[in-house]
Enzyme design. Structure first.
Site, PDB file in Angstrom:
ATOM      1  N   CYS A   1      40.796  37.070  36.335  1.00 50.78           N
ATOM      2  CA  CYS A   1      41.226  35.838  35.902  1.00 50.78           C
ATOM      3  C   CYS A   1      42.797  36.170  35.861  1.00 50.78           C
ATOM      4  CB  CYS A   1      40.501  35.446  34.825  1.00 50.78           C
ATOM      5  SG  CYS A   1      38.768  35.609  34.871  1.00 50.78           S
TER       6      CYS A   1
ATOM      7  N   GLU B   1      36.239  30.040  29.730  1.00 54.00           N
ATOM      8  CA  GLU B   1      37.507  30.668  30.097  1.00 54.00           C
ATOM      9  C   GLU B   1      37.291  30.543  31.579  1.00 54.00           C
ATOM     10  OE1 GLU B   1      39.598  33.270  32.437  1.00 54.00           O
ATOM     11  OE2 GLU B   1      38.351  34.716  31.197  1.00 54.00           O
TER      12      GLU B   1
END
Length: 544
Positions: A327, A293
């Protein structure tokens, strides 16, 4: 050995504590913060269950008080990386052969230890080492990591229960083997929960792990390992080391027993890792699992029908909680022209009311960015925006690193929807807004989809259901986690499995069964009870 089909305790999301004035948890956390600040700890590596000290130490300092010393960690060299791999491989057979219910029990115990006696320690460590506010630490270091441990155990049980059908006279079985080799967990600074989840999710499925945390998260990583050891994790299952990224890559990605990587970090680093693995593919016993990720350029889109207060609140929270160092943080927003005056007024007012300071002051919504490198990068973007034509800073824009790495929550308004800060990931408290013609909603959807290489999170704020449907369809590849009338942050384990595609990663959805399936290699077994004794099939018989 006795056997049974075991029912796992149902996973339930851990309740978030309030830390309100006068509460018992507030008092306990403040005492823990004071205790940890008063200590300077020596942080070893853990290889094969043993404390390993290189003698080459580096300091750990709070980002909001960088002259204060929390501890010193022992930096690894290449020999320590090799030792960690050897320890992981030595522990592999016993760990893989341990009954899955005993693996489950270890991680369920770790969750209970974290929910109880270790909660304040890990929260305080996260607040001090990573400059997270009390609420951000609670939802991360405590609740999310607890949830990862409990829900992953539940998913593990569900995976093992999945079995093929069998025809008459045949028994088909499916077993889930751990990967051949070791797993490398490379974890980020910004979520203690992610740093804990990446090594434990792979280990849970019977793998052994070499874990390298971000240097700016080593302080809380140390306490995570203490919890796992207290829970009974056997020696060598997770080996914690602190090498440079280059040294780790040189040793790990050229090792024959490299079985996979579980990664969260920058897109640039992940792409470099993928390229290195590809170049070395002939060295490995098996094709390694690559799970990552990476970055995001996450957006909030307001429609002309949006509730102004809902829209402004979503933007402020998504952009500036944990200083935008998520994120999933909103770093670009698209506001319709009919609502812009009201949204602007509310945003500026909210940002002016935000208190910035140390995490030990619970009245501070906003704290420091992670380190000087991040501070300098963000300051440069802000300075450029101050000079660029077609750009206006309507809130914030100031910074100071004399005591801590403090960047004010900053809002830039750009005339060009492809302005630099609308496209590039800054990973900090800098939001860029583009005001679009309210009559050009459909065109704006195309702009959003084509602006950035990332596709992690996004949100639509609207009352018009047709507009919501249009955005949901048009932006289906633009975000792996999409929110309707909510901010684009705050995914909860078991409720919103997290991950994105395009430049944002492999979308293997942390906090779901999908992710755990990446850490096993299935084997099907067919057993025939009465096997044939003649090779001839009926069709070979002659006509009568």
């Amino acid at each position: 050995m006795p056997k049974g089909f075991y029912n796992i305790p149902p996973a339930i999301n851990d309740p978030i504590k309030s830390y309100a004035p006068g509460s018992a948890e507030r008092k306990e956390l403040k005492e823990t913060l004071a205790r940890l600040r008063s200590e300077v700890i020596d942080i070893p590596m853990y290889i094969g269950g043993k404390e390993v000290r290189s003698g080459n130490t580096l300091p750990l300092n709070p980002p909001h008080d960088h002259k204060h010393l929390l501890g010193n960690y022992h930096k690894a060299d290449k020999s320590h990386i090799t030792q960690a791999i050897d320890a992981a491989m030595a522990a592999k057979e016993d760990w893989a052969n341990l009954g899955w219910e005993h693996r489950a029990a270890i991680f369920l115990k770790a969750a209970d230890l974290l929910a109880g006696p270790y909660r304040m320690t890990l929260n305080a460590a996260t607040m001090l080492g990573q400059s997270k506010s009390v609420f951000q630490a609670e939802i991360d270091a405590a609740c999310e990591l607890i949830d990862f441990l409990r829900f992953n155990v539940q998913y593990m049980g569900e995976i093992y229960k999945q079995q093929p059908v069998s025809s008459q006279g045949v028994w088909n079985r499916l077993e889930q083997r751990p990967l051949e080799g070791f797993v490398f967990a490379l974890t980020p600074f910004n979520f203690t929960a992610i740093a804990g989840n990446l090594p434990t999710s792979a280990a849970m499925m019977g793998n052994t792990v070499v874990w390298k945390p971000s240097n700016t998260q080593i302080y809380s990583a140390y306490f995570i390992l203490q919890i796992l050891k207290k829970a009974g994790l056997p020696d060598g299952v997770i080996n914690l080391i602190y090498p440079t990224g280059k040294d780790a890559a040189d040793v790990i990605f050229s090792h024959r027993d490299f079985g996979g990587i579980h990664f969260t970090g920058s897109t640039e680093v992940f792409q470099s890792i993928w390229k290195t693995i590809g170049n070395n593919i002939h060295l490995y016993k098996s094709y390694p699992r690559i799970v990552g990720e990476t970055g995001g350029k996450d957006f909030i889109l307001g429609h002309s029908s949006a509730d102004v207060e809902v829209l402004a609140t979503a933007i402020t929270r998504a952009s500036f909680e944990y200083q935008g160092q998520k994120c999933s943080a909103c770093s670009r927003a698209y506001i319709p022209s009919n609502l812009w005056p009201q949204v602007k007024e509310r945003l500026v007012k909210d940002i002016k009311s935000i208190k910035m300071g140390p995490t030990e002051d619970f009245s501070c919504f906003f704290n420091a960015v992670i380190d000087e490198k991040s501070f300098d990068k963000l300051a440069k973007y802000i300075d450029n925006a101050k000079k660029d034509k077609g750009v206006e800073i309507i809130a914030g824009g100031n910074y100071d690193k004399s005591k801590g790495y403090f960047i004010e929550p900053t809002v830039i308004v750009a005339e060009d929807p492809k302005y630099t800060t609308m496209c590039e990931e800054l990973f900090g408290p800098v939001l860029t807004i583009y005001v679009y013609d309210e009559k050009k909603f459909e065109e704006t959807l195309k702009v959003i989809d084509s602006t950035s290489i990332y596709a992690l999170t996004g949100a639509i704020i609207a009352q018009d259901r047709y507009a919501i449907e249009m955005a949901t369809k048009a932006l289906q590849q633009s975000a792996g986690n999409f929110y309707i009338n909510d901010k684009c942050t705050g995914a909860v384990v078991g409720q919103q499995p997290f991950g994105g595609a395009r430049g944002s990663g492999t979308n293997d959805k942390a906090g779901s069964m999908i992710n755990l399936l990446r850490w096993v290699s299935p084997r099907t077994i067919k057993e025939v009870f009465v096997p044939p004794t003649d090779y001839k099939y009926p069709f070979l018989e002659p006509e009568k």
